[in-house]
Design a protein around this motif. Sequence first.
Motif, short mmCIF file in Angstrom:
data_model
loop_
_atom_site.label_atom_id
_atom_site.label_comp_id
_atom_site.label_asym_id
_atom_site.label_seq_id
_atom_site.Cartn_x
_atom_site.Cartn_y
_atom_site.Cartn_z
N TRP A 1 0.83 -1.20 0.00
CA TRP A 1 0.00 0.00 0.00
C TRP A 1 0.87 1.26 0.00
O TRP A 1 0.63 2.19 -0.78
CB TRP A 1 -0.92 0.00 1.22
CG TRP A 1 -1.76 1.24 1.32
CD1 TRP A 1 -2.96 1.48 0.75
CD2 TRP A 1 -1.42 2.45 2.04
NE1 TRP A 1 -3.41 2.74 1.05
CE2 TRP A 1 -2.49 3.36 1.84
CE3 TRP A 1 -0.33 2.85 2.82
CZ2 TRP A 1 -2.49 4.64 2.39
CZ3 TRP A 1 -0.34 4.12 3.37
CH2 TRP A 1 -1.40 5.00 3.16
N THR B 1 1.11 3.83 -3.06
CA THR B 1 0.59 5.17 -2.78
C THR B 1 1.62 6.23 -3.16
O THR B 1 1.28 7.26 -3.77
CB THR B 1 0.22 5.30 -1.29
OG1 THR B 1 -0.91 4.45 -1.01
CG2 THR B 1 -0.15 6.73 -0.93
N ASN C 1 -9.96 5.80 1.45
CA ASN C 1 -10.02 5.02 0.23
C ASN C 1 -11.31 5.17 -0.55
O ASN C 1 -11.46 4.56 -1.61
CB ASN C 1 -9.81 3.54 0.55
CG ASN C 1 -8.43 3.27 1.13
OD1 ASN C 1 -7.45 3.88 0.71
ND2 ASN C 1 -8.35 2.37 2.10
N SER C 2 -12.24 5.98 -0.06
CA SER C 2 -13.52 6.15 -0.75
C SER C 2 -14.24 7.37 -0.21
O SER C 2 -13.87 7.93 0.83
CB SER C 2 -14.41 4.92 -0.55
OG SER C 2 -14.77 4.79 0.82
N THR D 1 -9.23 9.39 -1.72
CA THR D 1 -8.47 8.77 -2.81
C THR D 1 -9.16 7.45 -3.16
O THR D 1 -10.36 7.36 -3.21
CB THR D 1 -7.00 8.52 -2.40
OG1 THR D 1 -6.98 7.70 -1.22
CG2 THR D 1 -6.28 9.82 -2.12
N ALA D 2 -8.37 6.43 -3.42
CA ALA D 2 -8.85 5.07 -3.64
C ALA D 2 -7.71 4.15 -3.27
O ALA D 2 -6.57 4.59 -3.08
CB ALA D 2 -9.28 4.86 -5.09
N LEU D 3 -7.98 2.87 -3.15
CA LEU D 3 -6.89 1.93 -2.90
C LEU D 3 -5.93 1.97 -4.08
O LEU D 3 -6.36 1.88 -5.24
CB LEU D 3 -7.45 0.52 -2.72
CG LEU D 3 -8.18 0.28 -1.39
CD1 LEU D 3 -8.93 -1.04 -1.44
CD2 LEU D 3 -7.19 0.30 -0.23
N THR E 1 -9.85 -7.52 1.34
CA THR E 1 -9.75 -6.40 0.41
C THR E 1 -9.66 -6.89 -1.02
O THR E 1 -9.95 -6.14 -1.96
CB THR E 1 -8.53 -5.53 0.76
OG1 THR E 1 -8.67 -5.07 2.10
CG2 THR E 1 -8.41 -4.33 -0.15
#
Length: 448
Positions: A31, A35, A148-149, A173-175, A285
């Motif tokens: 992650w 990122t 993430n959402s 953001t998002a994953l 996830t």
Amino acid sequence: MPASNRAASRSHPPTALRVAVLADSDTRWKWGALTARRLSEAPRLTGFLLRGRATPTARQLGEVGVRADRLSEVTCAQFLAEIEREKYDVVVLALVGGAVQAVLHGIRALWPEPAERPVLVTGYVGVVYEKLADGLLLRHGADLVLANSRYDAGRFRAVYEGVGADAGAVTETALPFLDGAEYEKAGSRAHTVVFAVQPSVPESRADRMYLLERAAGHARLHPGREVLIKLRSRPGEHTTHLEEQPYQRLAERIPGGLPPNCRLVYGNMGEVLDGTDLLVTVSSTAALESLHRGIPTAVLTDLGVREVLGNHHFLGSGCLASWDQLDAGLLPQGDPDWLADQGVTGASGAGEPFAAARERLGALLDLPVLPAVAPYYTRLTAPRYLPGILARHHLAPDGSPLPGAVRESEGESRLRRWLRSHLRDAARGAYRHGVQRVAPMIRRMGEL
């Protein structure tokens, strides 16, 4: 570099930044590194693994498939010494909440006044279904707290505002690993079924054995399908969570073994999803990765829809199903409105879910100096809670390293470094053996 020249030395939007990623497990490294690459084009990425029970092995890092220009294992105090010595533009904290809080206070101790310090970024590696307030307040103080959402961003701001803390750092953001080729439907029949297991959900041996036997039963019922049990780690390795009952060992207990069309697999989840026609999980996830590609995805209800399992997060997704329904041919499809709200099809309808984060990062980098880090937890707001968190990372209540916390290896003989490394590995191995072998045996004896 003089503060007045700081903004001029940075490009906007930010490119080729010096970024340090500190992670404490394989999934958080994935992650954090991804990122960093979403926030900046071609960053000069330096990786650090926080020494602890879940420090990933070389095999786990290879499976993740995300490389850094340099990667080393450190303690919290050593990392603080590193970022004080080396001038990083951005620091991504891909850690559990307590470790994030420790680093934030350590950085505040380094720069107690406005200064030219790195921009601090943190967030969550996946679905946030437990310890929402606790985890968020431990992350408060970072310059960017990534959500993430749209759904998570609203929850995060509500927690911060509910305690009177500044919520300005929350950024939608998002994953970062939601990518891969769109699923090409193979007709109404699933050919490759993937059961994505989790280290700690469910927890009991009986429940995990049940799920494994149901996956094997699905393979027997559908001999034309290939059923893959996607494992997170090998016995003895740790991930983000403890795994006391590895599926590898449970598979050995199935009478007659797994059927020929059912097998255990490792590997990068993205590569596994490339050949998946149906993804099955309790609450991993991986379900979001699968839904992002348009793959039929089932979130199991066999053990109930419960907060402790995390599958309650998927209420309204259209994906809740049981093995009985899957055996009968169900191929669940995600609800479009739910997917949009969860950031699986983009953040707030935007074409680029990291655009807002890059804009905020660029604005912070353009400042000649950044304000001192201001976490919600201080010795005034949490006089009992905070000191214990800092002490676990060998920091004093003011965030400064305790005596002896930073051990310099310069001048140390090669033999001494080798001995220390192997002793540390042996101790870590003994701990993992205790978790996966001794602890379950003691619990079973206690039930007699």
